[in-house]
Design a protein around this motif. Structure first.
Motif, PDB file in Angstrom:
ATOM      1  N   GLY A 128      13.772  13.212  47.536  1.00  0.00           N
ATOM      2  CA  GLY A 128      14.887  12.331  47.065  1.00  0.00           C
ATOM      3  C   GLY A 128      15.194  12.457  45.677  1.00  0.00           C
ATOM      4  O   GLY A 128      16.238  11.886  45.105  1.00  0.00           O
ATOM      5  N   HIS A 129      14.271  13.144  44.966  1.00  0.00           N
ATOM      6  CA  HIS A 129      14.514  13.319  43.538  1.00  0.00           C
ATOM      7  C   HIS A 129      15.562  14.463  43.038  1.00  0.00           C
ATOM      8  O   HIS A 129      15.623  15.458  43.932  1.00  0.00           O
ATOM      9  N   PRO A 130      16.381  14.116  42.405  1.00  0.00           N
ATOM     10  CA  PRO A 130      17.607  15.036  41.949  1.00  0.00           C
ATOM     11  C   PRO A 130      17.074  16.389  41.418  1.00  0.00           C
ATOM     12  O   PRO A 130      16.105  16.609  40.636  1.00  0.00           O
ATOM     13  N   ILE A 131      17.836  17.321  42.050  1.00  0.00           N
ATOM     14  CA  ILE A 131      17.504  18.908  41.339  1.00  0.00           C
ATOM     15  C   ILE A 131      18.554  19.200  40.369  1.00  0.00           C
ATOM     16  O   ILE A 131      19.967  19.151  40.553  1.00  0.00           O
ATOM     17  N   PRO A 132      17.948  19.506  39.124  1.00  0.00           N
ATOM     18  CA  PRO A 132      18.937  19.927  37.973  1.00  0.00           C
ATOM     19  C   PRO A 132      19.853  20.926  38.457  1.00  0.00           C
ATOM     20  O   PRO A 132      19.224  22.018  38.971  1.00  0.00           O
ATOM     21  N   ASP A 133      21.061  21.180  38.111  1.00  0.00           N
ATOM     22  CA  ASP A 133      21.874  22.373  38.588  1.00  0.00           C
ATOM     23  C   ASP A 133      21.525  23.487  37.616  1.00  0.00           C
ATOM     24  O   ASP A 133      20.669  23.406  36.535  1.00  0.00           O
TER      25      ASP A 133
END
Length: 216
Positions: A128-133
């Motif tokens: 659930g942790h965001p992935i940097p673009d």
């Protein structure tokens, strides 16, 4: 010492993650997270500070803009690797962290983008942790720990702590996974357990476990 060596990347990645809960990050907390001795961490912190990748005061360490940039690149490769391992190779979510730690240092920029495209440019890792673009932009949600909720509060699970396989197995067995709604029924006093309802079932959760779950 090159900024893209695995050892440097591990330090910067760890500091970036720890900064989300503690700012600046104490060197003792960093040593605990990396499972290294305090003298070893202090020596490395000095080297990173000399390179302009972090600043160091009596209160702790914090990343410079250059340090943050490198850390987010590593985090992107790590979380994309976790997605590849779960979505394509069939790994369980409690099996991927250590494998991704190895992959994150070996993936080229071209491979990184091919993995992202083949997976449909995922926005979060399996936990659930965001992935940097690819430009390092990381979208954060306004979240709090499940342990902060009070009786009758509800929340939707956003992310869970990903570095403890045994805890991940336990959370999965209770259905405590991202996007699931959880309701707090009771909170025992003096740091006692919380009674939560998940998908119609009631469970007693220790505060340590609840603190590892982020909700919105």
């Amino acid at each position: 010492m090159e900024a893209d060596t695995p050892r440097v990347e591990e330090y910067l990645e760890s500091i970036y993650k720890l900064q989300q809960d503690q700012y600046p990050v104490s060197t003792s907390r960093l040593a605990e997270h990396l499972k290294l001795s305090a003298p070893s961490v202090s020596e490395m912190v000095k080297k990173l500070a000399n390179r302009g990748l972090l600043s160091h005061t009596e209160k702790g360490v914090c990343l410079t803009e250059e340090g943050k940039s490198i850390a987010k690149k590593v985090i992107r490769r790590h979380r994309l690797s976790e997605r590849l391992l779960t979505d394509v190779l069939g790994y369980r979510w409690d099996e991927v962290h250590d494998e991704a730690c190895r992959l994150e240092h070996a993936i080229s920029s071209e491979m990184e983008e091919r993995i992202s495209e083949s997976l449909g440019n995922p926005r979060t890792c399996p936990h659930g942790h965001p992935i940097p673009d690819k430009d390092g932009v990381l979208v954060k949600e306004n979240v709090k720990s499940l342990s902060e909720l009070k009786a009758s509060d509800r929340g939707i699970i956003v992310s869970v702590f990903e570095e403890d396989p045994r805890m991940l197995k336990y959370m999965a067995s209770l259905g405590l996974i991202p996007d699931v709604c959880v309701r707090v029924e009771e909170v025992a006093p003096f740091g006692g357990p919380m009674i939560v309802c998940v998908s119609g079932s009631r469970y007693a959760l220790g505060r340590e476990v609840a603190s590892r779950i982020k909700v919105k």
